[in-house]
Write a protein that holds these residues in place. Sequence first.
Motif, short mmCIF file in Angstrom:
data_model
loop_
_atom_site.label_atom_id
_atom_site.label_comp_id
_atom_site.label_asym_id
_atom_site.label_seq_id
_atom_site.Cartn_x
_atom_site.Cartn_y
_atom_site.Cartn_z
N LEU A 194 12.21 14.13 -60.03
CA LEU A 194 12.50 15.48 -60.91
C LEU A 194 13.73 14.99 -61.82
CD1 LEU A 194 11.57 17.70 -57.99
CD2 LEU A 194 10.16 17.30 -60.14
N LEU A 195 14.71 14.78 -61.12
CA LEU A 195 16.07 14.75 -61.98
C LEU A 195 15.63 13.65 -63.27
CD1 LEU A 195 18.59 14.75 -59.24
CD2 LEU A 195 17.87 16.67 -60.90
N LEU A 196 15.06 12.44 -63.02
CA LEU A 196 14.75 11.57 -63.73
C LEU A 196 13.81 11.95 -65.17
CD1 LEU A 196 14.99 8.54 -64.80
CD2 LEU A 196 12.92 8.17 -63.54
N LEU A 197 13.10 13.04 -64.45
CA LEU A 197 12.08 13.51 -65.84
C LEU A 197 13.01 14.24 -66.66
CD1 LEU A 197 9.31 14.32 -66.98
CD2 LEU A 197 9.26 16.09 -65.25
N ALA A 198 13.74 15.20 -66.21
CA ALA A 198 14.76 15.90 -67.24
C ALA A 198 15.64 15.10 -68.01
CB ALA A 198 15.52 16.89 -66.24
N LEU A 199 16.18 14.00 -67.32
CA LEU A 199 16.88 13.11 -68.21
C LEU A 199 16.18 12.35 -69.13
CD1 LEU A 199 19.52 11.39 -68.36
CD2 LEU A 199 18.49 9.73 -66.93
N ASN A 257 5.19 13.23 -61.29
CA ASN A 257 5.80 14.64 -60.40
C ASN A 257 4.82 15.92 -60.48
OD1 ASN A 257 8.45 14.11 -59.99
ND2 ASN A 257 8.78 13.98 -62.23
N LEU A 258 3.92 15.91 -61.42
CA LEU A 258 2.59 16.94 -61.54
C LEU A 258 1.78 16.62 -60.22
CD1 LEU A 258 1.83 17.91 -65.05
CD2 LEU A 258 2.97 19.19 -63.22
N ARG A 259 1.58 15.38 -59.97
CA ARG A 259 0.65 15.08 -58.84
C ARG A 259 1.01 15.32 -57.47
NH1 ARG A 259 -3.58 11.55 -58.65
NH2 ARG A 259 -3.58 10.84 -60.80
N ARG A 260 2.52 15.22 -57.39
CA ARG A 260 3.44 15.29 -56.09
C ARG A 260 3.96 16.60 -55.72
NH1 ARG A 260 2.77 10.58 -57.71
NH2 ARG A 260 2.55 8.50 -56.74
N TRP A 319 5.14 24.75 -60.73
CA TRP A 319 6.47 25.60 -60.89
C TRP A 319 7.60 24.67 -60.33
CZ3 TRP A 319 10.16 27.96 -57.76
CH2 TRP A 319 10.09 27.67 -56.44
N ILE A 320 7.79 24.10 -59.44
CA ILE A 320 9.16 23.25 -59.23
C ILE A 320 9.20 22.09 -60.20
CG2 ILE A 320 9.65 21.45 -57.70
CD1 ILE A 320 9.99 23.98 -56.35
N VAL A 321 7.93 21.45 -60.97
CA VAL A 321 8.44 20.68 -61.95
C VAL A 321 9.07 21.37 -63.23
CG1 VAL A 321 7.41 18.98 -63.51
CG2 VAL A 321 6.27 18.93 -61.16
N LYS A 322 8.48 22.48 -63.39
CA LYS A 322 9.04 23.11 -64.53
C LYS A 322 10.36 23.77 -64.38
CE LYS A 322 5.61 23.15 -67.34
NZ LYS A 322 5.56 22.43 -68.73
N VAL A 323 10.68 24.14 -63.05
CA VAL A 323 12.11 24.44 -62.81
C VAL A 323 13.07 23.35 -63.08
CG1 VAL A 323 13.63 24.71 -60.85
CG2 VAL A 323 11.60 26.37 -61.26
N PHE A 324 12.77 22.14 -62.88
CA PHE A 324 13.69 21.15 -63.00
C PHE A 324 13.95 20.74 -64.42
CE2 PHE A 324 13.70 20.54 -58.49
CZ PHE A 324 14.92 19.73 -58.06
#
Length: 303
Positions: free
Chosen positions: A9-14, A240-243, A247-252
């Motif tokens: 999730l952090l990697l996605l934001a990066l 991330n969406l699969r796991r 809303w958690i993905v969008k928060v990150f």
Amino acid sequence: MKPKQTLPLLLLALIWGSYYVASQKAVQGLSVFSVGIVIRFITLILLTLLMWKKGELKLLLHTKGVTARLILIGCLGFLLDLTAFIGLSLSAAGIGTALLKCDIIFVNLISVIIYKERFTKFDWAYTFVMLFGVFLVMGVDFGSFSLGGRGDIFFILSALFVSINAFVIKSVQLDKKNPVADNVIAYYNNIVTMILFTIATILMGRLGELKILIQDKSTLTAALLAGLGQTLVYIVYYYNLRRFPVWIVKVFLLLMPIVSTLICFLLFKEKLATMQLLGITVVLAGAFGILMEQKKKARCAGE
């Protein structure tokens, strides 16, 4: 949530923050629609090579029962970019970027109403704390902030399209009869969006400006990096969406403006205002609160 779970999730934001910076630099030399074509074309090449290496190209033909949704994902991908562009042409960028980040509200509401997710008051509170911090990072002037501009409805529509698209993607990933591989979804999303960007560019008479890529190496470099970034966004976002719940993905992803701001500070020597530093602190505090709340939920579920 365990620390290892938060890493993707952090990697996605990066990655998404880096992609945003690269695409913004590319837009300085080309129109939004031309950049859209170039980025998707580069992504098409990279996805094709990746799927060829993994032996997944044959899966592109095995989409029975989900083909319509795959095309819809690409159409929504184009629409969210189109409406955001129209909004930027009609309203101030500060208001627009703030409204676009409100997609987290749409996602939360869809999760509660349609998918029956259970949100605690702390989930809502920490989410809004993060959203407020994002506004500070982006330098939104709350004193002059007001709704009612001609472009505001387009920003809201873009945020809605982003939210709906996430749930459609997840529905295809987890389809009971024909669950689709992430790279296949990304491929359809990318190629449909590229076709629509090409049509829009031709209609606007701007296809000829692509020759700027040959003349301007900095724009070409930015476009290449953005294409690589878009490819990585597809891979890590869908992972991330699969796991995780949407809303958690969008928060990150609310951490994305922090990444973009820090990249501009480190690479392009842009100054960090006191308000931005405060915003970064607020966003991180909200993210920490959500992590602790999820950890508490997991502990209660285990008991």
